[in-house]
Design a protein around this motif. Structure first.
Motif, PDB file in Angstrom:
ATOM      1  N   PHE A   1      48.406  32.165  52.883  1.00  0.00           N
ATOM      2  CA  PHE A   1      48.398  33.482  52.238  1.00  0.00           C
ATOM      3  C   PHE A   1      48.895  33.379  50.798  1.00  0.00           C
ATOM      4  CE2 PHE A   1      50.872  37.280  51.070  1.00  0.00           C
ATOM      5  CZ  PHE A   1      49.879  38.246  51.140  1.00  0.00           C
ATOM      6  N   GLU A   2      48.201  34.072  49.878  1.00  0.00           N
ATOM      7  CA  GLU A   2      48.604  34.099  48.468  1.00  0.00           C
ATOM      8  C   GLU A   2      48.657  35.537  47.983  1.00  0.00           C
ATOM      9  OE1 GLU A   2      46.110  31.712  46.008  1.00  0.00           O
ATOM     10  OE2 GLU A   2      46.251  29.949  47.301  1.00  0.00           O
ATOM     11  N   MET A   3      49.673  35.856  47.208  1.00  0.00           N
ATOM     12  CA  MET A   3      49.796  37.197  46.647  1.00  0.00           C
ATOM     13  C   MET A   3      48.881  37.306  45.424  1.00  0.00           C
ATOM     14  SD  MET A   3      51.241  40.113  47.073  1.00  0.00           S
ATOM     15  CE  MET A   3      52.690  39.807  48.068  1.00  0.00           C
ATOM     16  N   LEU A   4      48.097  38.389  45.393  1.00  0.00           N
ATOM     17  CA  LEU A   4      47.188  38.633  44.273  1.00  0.00           C
ATOM     18  C   LEU A   4      47.770  39.689  43.345  1.00  0.00           C
ATOM     19  CD1 LEU A   4      43.788  38.863  46.217  1.00  0.00           C
ATOM     20  CD2 LEU A   4      44.799  36.852  45.129  1.00  0.00           C
ATOM     21  N   GLU A   5      47.286  39.663  42.101  1.00  0.00           N
ATOM     22  CA  GLU A   5      47.702  40.678  41.139  1.00  0.00           C
ATOM     23  C   GLU A   5      46.966  41.988  41.425  1.00  0.00           C
ATOM     24  OE1 GLU A   5      50.063  40.371  38.839  1.00  0.00           O
ATOM     25  OE2 GLU A   5      50.441  38.350  39.588  1.00  0.00           O
ATOM     26  N   SER A   6      47.599  43.076  41.071  1.00  0.00           N
ATOM     27  CA  SER A   6      47.035  44.399  41.329  1.00  0.00           C
ATOM     28  C   SER A   6      45.640  44.576  40.742  1.00  0.00           C
ATOM     29  CB  SER A   6      47.978  45.468  40.763  1.00  0.00           C
ATOM     30  OG  SER A   6      47.485  46.750  41.024  1.00  0.00           O
ATOM     31  N   GLU A   7      45.410  44.099  39.510  1.00  0.00           N
ATOM     32  CA  GLU A   7      44.123  44.283  38.831  1.00  0.00           C
ATOM     33  C   GLU A   7      43.220  43.056  38.941  1.00  0.00           C
ATOM     34  OE1 GLU A   7      43.003  47.048  37.645  1.00  0.00           O
ATOM     35  OE2 GLU A   7      44.859  48.207  37.808  1.00  0.00           O
ATOM     36  N   GLN A   8      43.635  42.075  39.720  1.00  0.00           N
ATOM     37  CA  GLN A   8      42.862  40.839  39.838  1.00  0.00           C
ATOM     38  C   GLN A   8      41.529  41.093  40.549  1.00  0.00           C
ATOM     39  OE1 GLN A   8      45.179  37.621  41.429  1.00  0.00           O
ATOM     40  NE2 GLN A   8      43.396  36.346  41.863  1.00  0.00           N
ATOM     41  N   SER A   9      40.442  40.554  39.986  1.00  0.00           N
ATOM     42  CA  SER A   9      39.116  40.652  40.597  1.00  0.00           C
ATOM     43  C   SER A   9      38.958  39.540  41.628  1.00  0.00           C
ATOM     44  CB  SER A   9      38.037  40.543  39.525  1.00  0.00           C
ATOM     45  OG  SER A   9      36.773  40.762  40.073  1.00  0.00           O
TER      46      SER A   9
ATOM     47  N   PHE B   1      32.531  38.434  50.008  1.00  0.00           N
ATOM     48  CA  PHE B   1      33.084  39.711  49.563  1.00  0.00           C
ATOM     49  C   PHE B   1      33.422  39.600  48.086  1.00  0.00           C
ATOM     50  CE2 PHE B   1      36.546  37.369  51.634  1.00  0.00           C
ATOM     51  CZ  PHE B   1      37.558  37.383  50.695  1.00  0.00           C
ATOM     52  N   THR B   2      33.407  40.726  47.434  1.00  0.00           N
ATOM     53  CA  THR B   2      33.665  40.759  45.991  1.00  0.00           C
ATOM     54  C   THR B   2      34.231  42.115  45.610  1.00  0.00           C
ATOM     55  OG1 THR B   2      32.651  40.449  43.810  1.00  0.00           O
ATOM     56  CG2 THR B   2      31.286  41.483  45.499  1.00  0.00           C
ATOM     57  N   SER B   3      35.029  42.138  44.542  1.00  0.00           N
ATOM     58  CA  SER B   3      35.582  43.413  44.074  1.00  0.00           C
ATOM     59  C   SER B   3      34.443  44.373  43.748  1.00  0.00           C
ATOM     60  CB  SER B   3      36.460  43.188  42.837  1.00  0.00           C
ATOM     61  OG  SER B   3      37.617  42.459  43.180  1.00  0.00           O
ATOM     62  N   ALA B   4      34.683  45.645  44.034  1.00  0.00           N
ATOM     63  CA  ALA B   4      33.650  46.671  43.889  1.00  0.00           C
ATOM     64  C   ALA B   4      33.470  47.103  42.439  1.00  0.00           C
ATOM     65  CB  ALA B   4      34.022  47.881  44.750  1.00  0.00           C
ATOM     66  N   LEU B   5      32.400  47.829  42.186  1.00  0.00           N
ATOM     67  CA  LEU B   5      32.186  48.456  40.890  1.00  0.00           C
ATOM     68  C   LEU B   5      33.195  49.589  40.709  1.00  0.00           C
ATOM     69  CD1 LEU B   5      28.278  48.713  40.900  1.00  0.00           C
ATOM     70  CD2 LEU B   5      29.690  47.014  39.702  1.00  0.00           C
ATOM     71  N   PRO B   6      33.491  49.966  39.466  1.00  0.00           N
ATOM     72  CA  PRO B   6      34.464  51.043  39.230  1.00  0.00           C
ATOM     73  C   PRO B   6      34.172  52.322  40.010  1.00  0.00           C
ATOM     74  CG  PRO B   6      33.968  49.939  37.176  1.00  0.00           C
ATOM     75  CD  PRO B   6      33.033  49.356  38.201  1.00  0.00           C
ATOM     76  N   LYS B   7      32.908  52.679  40.165  1.00  0.00           N
ATOM     77  CA  LYS B   7      32.566  53.921  40.874  1.00  0.00           C
ATOM     78  C   LYS B   7      32.939  53.866  42.356  1.00  0.00           C
ATOM     79  CE  LYS B   7      27.795  52.640  42.049  1.00  0.00           C
ATOM     80  NZ  LYS B   7      26.372  53.042  41.987  1.00  0.00           N
TER      81      LYS B   7
END
Length: 200
Positions: free
Chosen positions: A69-77, A176-182
Motif C-alpha cells: 500500500f502507498e499513500m497518494l497525494e490528494s491531487e495526484q492523477s 482504471f484512470t482518474s476521471a475527467l473534471p466533469k
C-alpha cells in the motif's frame, strides 16, 4: 375340499386376516417435519459449482490486503492497466469515451466499509455486464481515530489511496484512470472491467 373357515393355521399358504393377526391399526400422526429429496445429476453439479464460487469470492474479498500500500497525494492523477491491455482501450477510458453505467460514491465511508463497497460494486458490475464504472473516492479526508482515540491521516487521501490499491488486486479489473473534471477529476476513477464469463 375345505372351506375358508376350515383353513389350517400351520399351512404357510393360508391367508390370514391382518386385523386379527396384528390387532387394530391407526394411521401415523403427522409431525410437520418435511424431507427434501436429494439432488440428482445436474443439480448436484450446479450446487457444488455455486458453493465453490461462493468460497472463491469470499477468499478474494478477504485477500484485499494492505501489502504494498502507498499513500497518494490528494491531487495526484492515477492510471493503471493490466499487461496486455491495448493502448486504445486505455485512451478511450481516460478520455471519457467509455461512459460509466454504474457509479459508487465513497464520500463519508470508513476504510472497511469502502473496501466492501468497492469489491461489491466490481462484482455486481461484472455480473450485470457493465464494462465501465465510476468510483468517486474523493480527495483529502477528515482522517480516522486510532485505538487511542487520536485523529490520524487528516488531510491525506486515505480512501483514494486504498481504492487505487484494492482495484489492482481484483482480477475483474482491466484498467482504471482518474476521471475527467466533469466526473470528479482526481477525486474519481473510471474503472474498466473484464467481460463476465458466459454461463454454461
Amino acid at each position: 375340499m375345505n372351506s375358508t373357515s376350515d383353513q389350517d393355521p400351520q399351512n404357510p399358504l393360508t391367508e390370514l386376516d391382518f386385523g386379527s393377526a396384528f390387532g387394530a391399526a391407526s394411521p401415523l400422526k403427522k409431525t410437520g417435519r418435511q424431507t427434501t429429496p436429494a439432488f440428482k445429476g445436474a443439480d448436484i453439479l450446479s450446487s457444488a459449482t455455486r458453493r465453490a464460487a461462493a468460497i472463491e469470492l469470499v477468499q478474494e474479498k478477504a485477500a484485499l490486503g494492505e501489502q504494498g500500500f502507498e499513500m497518494l497525494e490528494s491531487e495526484q492523477s492515477i492510471t493503471y492497466s493490466r499487461v496486455g491491455l491495448d493502448g486504445g482501450s486505455l485512451r478511450r477510458l481516460s478520455n471519457g469515451h467509455m461512459r460509466p453505467t454504474l457509479t459508487l460514491d465513497l464520500h463519508g465511508y470508513r476504510i472497511e466499509t469502502a473496501r466492501d463497497s468497492v469489491w461489491n460494486a466490481v462484482k455486481h458490475g461484472q455480473t450485470e455486464g457493465d464494462r465501465c464504472l465510476l468510483i468517486v473516492h474523493g480527495k483529502a479526508g477528515a482522517g480516522y481515530r486510532d485505538e487511542n482515540g487520536e485523529i490520524r491521516g487528516a488531510g491525506q487521501a486515505l480512501i483514494k489511496s486504498h481504492v487505487n490499491h484494492w482495484l489492482q488486486q481484483l482480477d475483474a479489473v482491466l484498467a482504471f484512470t482518474s476521471a475527467l473534471p466533469k466526473d470528479g477529476g482526481t477525486g474519481a476513477l473510471y474503472v474498466l472491467l473484464k467481460k463476465a464469463a458466459k454461463r454454461g
